[in-house]
Design an enzyme around this catalytic site. Structure first.
Site, PDB file in Angstrom:
ATOM      1  N   GLN A 207      -4.521  -9.250   4.805  1.00 14.25           N
ATOM      2  CA  GLN A 207      -3.111  -9.584   4.649  1.00 14.25           C
ATOM      3  C   GLN A 207      -2.371  -9.499   5.987  1.00 14.25           C
ATOM      4  OE1 GLN A 207      -3.141  -6.813   0.836  1.00 14.25           O
ATOM      5  NE2 GLN A 207      -1.062  -7.523   1.216  1.00 14.25           N
ATOM      6  N   PHE A 238      -3.004  -7.350  -2.909  1.00 15.86           N
ATOM      7  CA  PHE A 238      -2.178  -6.328  -3.577  1.00 15.86           C
ATOM      8  C   PHE A 238      -1.843  -5.143  -2.674  1.00 15.86           C
ATOM      9  CE2 PHE A 238      -5.304  -8.108  -6.667  1.00 15.86           C
ATOM     10  CZ  PHE A 238      -4.448  -9.022  -7.248  1.00 15.86           C
ATOM     11  N   GLU A 242      -4.001  -4.772   3.582  1.00  9.67           N
ATOM     12  CA  GLU A 242      -2.979  -4.784   4.630  1.00  9.67           C
ATOM     13  C   GLU A 242      -3.512  -4.097   5.879  1.00  9.67           C
ATOM     14  OE1 GLU A 242       0.925  -3.474   3.472  1.00  9.67           O
ATOM     15  OE2 GLU A 242       1.621  -3.385   5.538  1.00  9.67           O
ATOM     16  N   ARG A 320       9.264   5.255   0.826  1.00  4.20           N
ATOM     17  CA  ARG A 320       9.716   4.290  -0.180  1.00  4.20           C
ATOM     18  C   ARG A 320       9.764   4.916  -1.572  1.00  4.20           C
ATOM     19  NH1 ARG A 320      10.659  -1.535  -0.913  1.00  4.20           N
ATOM     20  NH2 ARG A 320      10.508  -1.866   1.312  1.00  4.20           N
ATOM     21  N   ARG A 352       0.996  -2.814  -3.926  1.00  2.68           N
ATOM     22  CA  ARG A 352       2.147  -3.441  -4.607  1.00  2.68           C
ATOM     23  C   ARG A 352       3.202  -2.423  -5.071  1.00  2.68           C
ATOM     24  NH1 ARG A 352       0.627  -8.141  -8.899  1.00  2.68           N
ATOM     25  NH2 ARG A 352       2.336  -9.557  -8.441  1.00  2.68           N
ATOM     26  N   THR A 454      10.860  -1.305   5.594  1.00  2.00           N
ATOM     27  CA  THR A 454      11.696  -0.239   6.151  1.00  2.00           C
ATOM     28  C   THR A 454      11.389  -0.038   7.633  1.00  2.00           C
ATOM     29  OG1 THR A 454      10.132   1.405   5.326  1.00  2.00           O
ATOM     30  CG2 THR A 454      12.044   0.915   3.952  1.00  2.00           C
ATOM     31  N   ALA A 523       5.315  -6.161   1.303  1.00  5.65           N
ATOM     32  CA  ALA A 523       6.718  -5.843   1.002  1.00  5.65           C
ATOM     33  C   ALA A 523       7.426  -7.012   0.314  1.00  5.65           C
ATOM     34  CB  ALA A 523       7.468  -5.429   2.269  1.00  5.65           C
ATOM     35  N   GLU A 725       6.521  -7.600  -5.652  1.00  2.00           N
ATOM     36  CA  GLU A 725       6.430  -6.218  -6.103  1.00  2.00           C
ATOM     37  C   GLU A 725       7.355  -5.838  -7.252  1.00  2.00           C
ATOM     38  OE1 GLU A 725       7.079  -5.189  -1.931  1.00  2.00           O
ATOM     39  OE2 GLU A 725       5.579  -3.628  -2.186  1.00  2.00           O
TER      40      GLU A 725
END
Lengths: 775, 486
Positions: A207, A238, A242, A320, A352, A454, A523, A725
């Site tokens: 990703q 998902f 990443e 988060r 996710r 963020t 995100a 998400e």
């Protein structure tokens, strides 16, 4: 030559996924399907079989001597830096050296003529361990006081201490929320091809191609301009691809350069699940004060997360969780603290929702506690606590951002009516009052989800658009396609910008060669960021075309329109490709790089204040379930969803995202259970033992609708909102409906305090506990 | 007759003849690595995700039958005289989409697309049998296919709509049925097949007597029926299973016969082969049946294999023990008959000697005045391994329990009878109180393990509660006491 205007089988509105035909015919190419050049080698990782141990000696003699083996790689073979920490904390070695810190940690790689040979050889390592006591879970980590993998965060507003002391009612409780494996159907994979000089090309399923590129360069001791990372598509991501693909890309590239041969690295599913991170599990302690109406006056929350042996993305994930511990509710006085704990388990990562779901479910548990203690419907308590509008004193989040776009009240009202919630709830209560074995439950849960990374600098994107002189359009952007339909949406944006057919836009693989320094497709930001960047590129080209046409045909720029595959220049109409041909001959530049950065956002982590989110997405779901009070088994009878995607870019794709996210969220909270044994080995490491939802688990009646009246109040791409998400958390309605069904055995006077996932076992045990409490 | 040293099968429209097949070679690797048919995907390599689903057509006594199977654990050696159909074979001339593919496209049935070829193959197999399936039938066909993206709703809608895009009569496999039958018939020459790749060997006996001879000659051989367990030894544990002896091709061993003395199930009969006869004789198994594995595994896995592997968590042993089933074990020309419950000695040890094999399973004919029940409790309802499996066979006459046979799986190192609980029930009136009292004795019968499937406490609690369920289900209550499938 193809005539584009005849290629209108795909309609302009809501075209299907651009790869749909390739998917159903098996012709869609995934990384493992790329033809292997002659001489291709295969790498396989040798993994730790201890959760925590000092390595006394590594003997790879038998590995090297195994049939088909070309060589082995361990830390000493890394020319650059033995680290793939994505946040620069230098705490995540590719190959362990003196110590292993989780069961499944890579220690070496073996490279062989076939994958089978490499797999067999990898099992022959002789590693002499000196066992150390492992800290396997949150309780153990807290008890040991071993510390954090990354600095914790505190969010505070008002005076939570005094407000709690003064609260008319007060409840303290604890909730355990399990983690989740991504269970993307396509596992991790990297296929590296050596080039001249320091060049290396990596095909992967990541990703975050730019980060993989950066990591490969860092590990090989070369520069980013030596490394190209390509991603055509992923078989699901998902969040699991990443950062976790960095290691695979680096090892494949390392081997490819070392032996100057193509090298593929694809772990087996069991290794994939044991060696790569998952959703963080949490233990959440809450202390809530509220009044007789159920309105919260103060909240103190502690969010402890099992992060694993390294930080990976645990900092932003646990942050988060706090950002979403309010869900859609205003807390007049609040203090929230995160505890990102170091443990001897795999390093947990993005999934996710990125910590958001763990925050949201805590808020929903608190609502349940209040409702059961006051004898109210949870929906009534939810409504009493919803955020207000700016200026009414109930709009500030715990991080001091004003909620300016609140539509949760309207969404919940409409869903309550369309799902016939009140009448169905009455029927559920009447059914349960008969006292049978099968009990029912119904719950309506809302979600509000903040959109933006963020990490503020991630909120940028690039795109590259070429219009060739035959009128065909080539689109490239920094996002990656993992099934969400991102490429389709962006091609739609480009087609619409030029007023041409969708089929005219060729979507190309993501590559670090075309768009540099991209952010992860994560995100939920894929279309927000890359869509705007692509539009910027189109607008640059279009502006040049308008200037050219205005001059050539002597009309005002306002008299030029692009639509229906044609360009109207004053009274003259021509096909798009005719204009392009003329522009080319007049030496107009027909290529542009677009760029976008999200405005307005800022975040001061030390102060716990700012505007981390550009806007919020909203939604709500109602689920009705039946449980068997003899076995704990259950079934979801019906789910209704109303979700806010602003003005949808593609309603079919968005509905697909909402339905899929819901079922995945439901899986997290029902049958998906990660189980480690006492030695620290994950024992649920394949679909035989780790149970994601099947077709027969989906709600028997499943109504998904988009709030068609909604539009983003911020000027996002076409006023749409992110969709990846937010709907994941709609699955919480199933969890709370199960809870209500359980609560029925004690006349709804006791909050069942179900921990997640609510497996049949947890449901039955809660039923028996509540029956005991009643007796 | 001299053994043949090659297998011959049809792969899509091509006839393949190959002798270089090792004992553990899988169909999936053959497709992807040797033939570059990469539409078939590997998702788990253990028969649980369905991304590798292909159709295998074989001649049975009922004619040519196509079934979806998991290519990842299907042994390549077992393909002799079969027709393997992969996703690449579905589209028509000029790339025209098959009705199943068209429906999936029109209904947004794919997102990431990785599970999609497998799902298309399962839906294709369903559509050939049933052109207009209802949602429950579709769910049942997809029990062996995982999708992580869509939430399944679009796939179900697609499956409901396939019939709008074409009819099975126009389907290529149906149109060519006679021709393929002739080609496969020509490939069956009744000879033993012995395959070898390097040191790795696979043997396909010519018939049951030959099987007995081969096993006597190679008592340490790995005997494989559907490979739904042995396949994992290969793909997960990298175990060398050579020499492997296959039996799935032996029609005579796949027979299911119903006679006055009961049912005779050949040890090679798959779950799918056995379903109709077994569930007709014992209707209480119908719901239970739908919870055994996924469709692909039911097409491959056998009841004989489920017994022979000796697992304490197999689905069939508790059911068969409760019914009083027996097995016929054969060694060379010698046969012996054994109650199934005596087959399981302790964890990992069964009453079978090297060279011996299970030939048949015998179930008694249904008897009057019996209350039967079979329950499987698992974390996920479908395609999961049981936490607890419980089977009841209660002889109730004139309101009194005459005898009780109760067997459980997942509660001990072997499938095992609940002797103490049975003893309490004998002679008691048929009442909830009697069943609850018997359930209280379960702790004497079982000390279950705790693992990732369930805790010991849950296993015991559920097992106890199932005694109440048996009573309540037969108490004529207006309210259901169990969650129905549809």
């Amino acid at each position: 030559m193809k005539d584009f205007t005849e290629e209108t089988a795909l309609t302009q509105t809501d075209p299907r996924h651009d790869s749909a035909v390739k998917h159903v015919t098996g012709r869609a190419e995934y990384a493992d399907d790329i033809p292997e050049p002659v001489g291709t080698l295969h790498a396989y990782l040798g993994l730790s079989t201890r959760a925590h141990a000092r390595i006394r000696a590594i003997d790879l003699t038998r590995v090297r001597g195994a049939a088909g083996v070309v060589g082995v790689l361990s830390a000493a073979d890394i020319p650059g830096i033995n680290d793939v920490s994505p946040t620069g904390r230098d705490d995540e070695a590719i190959f362990a050296t003196d110590k292993v810190e989780f069961w499944g940690q890579p220690i070496f790689a073996v490279v062989a003529e076939s994958r089978d040979a490499a797999r067999r050889a990898a099992r022959l390592a002789e590693i002499d361990y000196e066992d150390l006591p492992p800290l396997l879970d949150i309780d153990a980590a807290r008890a040991a006081g071993d510390g954090y993998v990354t600095p914790p965060l505190t969010l505070e507003r008002g005076e939570p201490g005094p407000a709690l002391a003064a609260a008319p009612h007060r409840i303290r409780g604890r909730m355990r929320v399990g983690g989740q494996d991504h269970m993307y159907l396509e596992g991790h994979i990297a296929f590296a091809l050596p080039g001249e000089d320091d060049d290396v090309l990596v095909h992967s399923s990541t990703q975050h191609p730019s980060e993989a590129q950066h990591m490969v360069a860092r590990v090989l001791g070369i520069r980013s301009n030596d490394v190209t990372v390509n991603v055509r598509r992923m078989g699901g991501g998902f969040g699991g691809k990443e950062t976790q693909m960095n290691l695979f890309c680096a090892v494949a590239a390392l081997a490819a350069k070392r032996w100057n041969r193509p090298v593929k690295l694809r772990p087996d599913r069991d290794d994939d699940m044991q060696a790569t991170g998952k959703r963080h599990d949490f233990v959440i302690d809450y202390d809530v004060g509220f009044d007789e109406t159920g309105r919260i006056t103060a909240l103190d929350g502690e969010f402890a997360a099992r992060c694993g042996f390294s930080s990976d993305l645990s900092g932003p994930v646990t942050d988060r969780a706090l950002f979403h511990a309010d869900n859609a509710y205003f807390y007049p006085n609040v203090r929230l603290r995160s505890h990102p704990l170091r443990t001897n388990t795999v390093s947990n990562t993005a999934f996710r929702g990125f910590g958001g779901p763990q925050g949201v479910i805590a808020a929903e548990r608190i609502i349940e506690e209040i409702a059961y203690s006051l004898g109210k419907d949870t929906l009534e308590v939810r409504r009493a606590n919803f955020y207000g509008q700016p200026g009414d004193g109930r709009d500030l989040t715990p991080y001091h951002q004003s909620v300016e776009d609140n539509v949760i009240g309207r969404i919940v009202d409409e869903l309550e009516a369309s799902s016939d919630y009140q009448a169905r709830r009455a029927a559920v209560l009447a059914h349960n009052a008969r006292g049978g074995v099968i009990r029912r439950g119904i719950a309506l849960t809302p979600v509000k989800f903040g959109i933006s990374f963020t990490a503020t600098w991630y909120n940028q994107a690039g795109a590259l658009v070429h219009v060739y002189n035959d009128g065909s359009i080539h689109l490239n952007h920094g996002g990656t396609e993992m099934g969400q339909g991102l490429n389709t949406k962006i091609a739609q944006i480009v087609a619409e910008a030029f007023g041409v057919e969708f089929g005219r836009v060729k979507i190309t693989r993501t590559t670090t060669e075309k768009v540099p320094n991209t952010s992860a497709t994560a995100a939920s930001s894929g279309s927000d960021l890359n869509g705007m960047a692509a539009l910027d590129a189109c607008q640059q080209i279009k502006a040049r075309l308008v200037d050219f046409a205005a001059e050539r045909w002597g009309v005002a720029p306002e008299a030029i329109r692009f639509e229906g595959g044609r360009v109207h220049v004053g009274d003259t109409t021509m096909r798009f490709e005719e204009l392009i041909g003329a522009a080319y001959m007049a030496r107009v530049q027909l290529s542009a790089a677009g760029f976008y950065k999200t405005p307005k956002i800022h975040w001061d982590r030390a102060a716990g204040k700012g505007r981390p989110f550009y806007y919020f997405a909203y939604g709500a779901s109602v689920s009705e379930v039946s449980i068997d009070t003899l076995t704990g088994e259950y079934r979801v009878e019906r789910t209704d969803i109303l979700h806010d995607v602003g003005r949808s870019l593609n309603a079919e794709l968005d509905i697909g995202q909402v339905g899929g996210a819901f079922v995945q969220g439901m899986g997290w909270l029902t049958t998906e259970e990660l189980w480690w044994d006492k030695a620290g080995q994950l024992r649920t490491h394949a679909p035989s033992t780790y149970k994601i939802p099947l077709a027969s688990d989906r709600p028997r009646v499943f109504n998904v609708a988009l709030a068609d009246w909604s539009e983003n109040r911020e000027p996002t791409i076409k006023r749409s909102k992110a969709v990846g998400e937010p709907p994941f958390m709609l699955g919480i309605s199933v969890f709370e409906a199960l809870s209500m069904a359980v609560a029925s055995v004690a006349d709804y006077r006791v909050c069942p305090r179900l921990d997640a996932p609510a497996t049949p076992e947890r449901v039955l045990m809660a039923v028996e506990r509540l029956r005991g409490a009643r007796a | 007759m001299q053994p043949r040293s090659e297998i011959r099968f049809l792969l899509n429209d091509t006839e393949v003849t190959t002798g270089a097949v090792g004992a553990g070679d899988t169909l999936l690797d053959m497709l992807r690595l040797e033939r570059r048919l990469t539409g078939t995907k590997e998702g788990c390599a253990e028969g649980d995700c369905g991304a590798c689903t292909v159709l295998v057509g074989r001649l049975s006594e009922a004619g040519l039958r196509y079934e979806p199977v998991n290519a990842c654990i299907r042994l390549a050696a077992s393909l002799d005289a079969c027709h393997v159909v992969t996703i690449e074979h579905l589209s028509g001339p000029g790339g025209r989409l098959h009705p199943v593919q068209q429906a999936m496209v029109e209904h947004h049935g794919s997102q990431c697309g990785f599970c999609t070829p497998g799902i298309v193959m399962s839906l294709y197999a369903l559509w050939m049998q049933n052109a207009d399936p209802d949602e429950t039938e579709i769910e049942t066909a997809l029990q062996g296919n995982l999708c992580r993206c869509t939430g399944y709703a679009p796939i179900i809608r697609a499956a409901r709509a396939v019939t709008r895009y074409g009819s099975p009569a126009e389907d290529a496999l149906n149109r060519e049925r006679a021709a393929v039958t002739a080609r496969l018939t020509a490939l069956r020459d009744g000879r033993r097949v012995e395959l070898r790749r390097g040191d790795s060997r696979a043997i396909l006996p010519a018939d049951i007597d030959d099987l007995a001879r081969v096993l006597s000659a190679h008592p340490q051989a790995t005997l494989v029926a559907g490979a739904t367990d042995v396949g994992l030894w290969v793909t997960k544990f990298l175990k060398d299973i050579s020499p492997v002896v296959l039996l799935g091709h032996l029609d005579a061993l796949r027979r299911v016969e119903r006679g006055p003395e009961g049912l005779r199930i050949g040890a090679g009969a798959s779950y799918s082969d056995s379903e109709a006869a077994l569930c007709d004789a014992y209707p209480h198994l119908r719901e239970f049946w739908s919870r055994i594995a996924g469709w692909q595994v039911r097409n491959m896995g056998t009841i004989g294999g489920n017994i022979a592997n000796g697992s304490p968590i197999g689905d069939m042993p508790p059911v068969l023990i409760a019914l009083g089933a027996e097995i016929v074990l054969r060694h060379g020309e010698n046969r012996r008959r054994l109650p199934i419950e005596d087959f399981f000695i302790e964890y990992g040890r069964q009453d079978i000697v090297p060279g011996e094999f299970i030939e048949e399973i015998h179930l008694p004919a249904p008897q009057p005045d019996r209350i039967h029940a079979a329950y499987k409790i698992s974390k996920r309802r479908d395609e999961d391994i049981s936490s607890v499996c419980a089977a009841f066979n209660l002889h109730v006459e004139a309101g009194r329990i005459v005898t009780a046979r109760i067997a459980m799986g997942g509660m001990a190192g072997t499938p095992k009878r609940a002797a103490a609980a049975e003893a309490v029930l004998r002679g008691q009136p048929w009442s909830e109180a009697a069943l609850v009292a018997a359930a209280e004795r379960l702790a004497e019968d079982f000390t279950p393990l705790a693992d990732w499937r369930a805790s010991a406490e849950y296993r015991l609690s559920v097992a106890r509660n199932l005694f109440r369920r048996v009573f309540l289900e037969h108490a004529g209550l207006a309210e259901p006491v169990r969650l129905a499938r549809a």
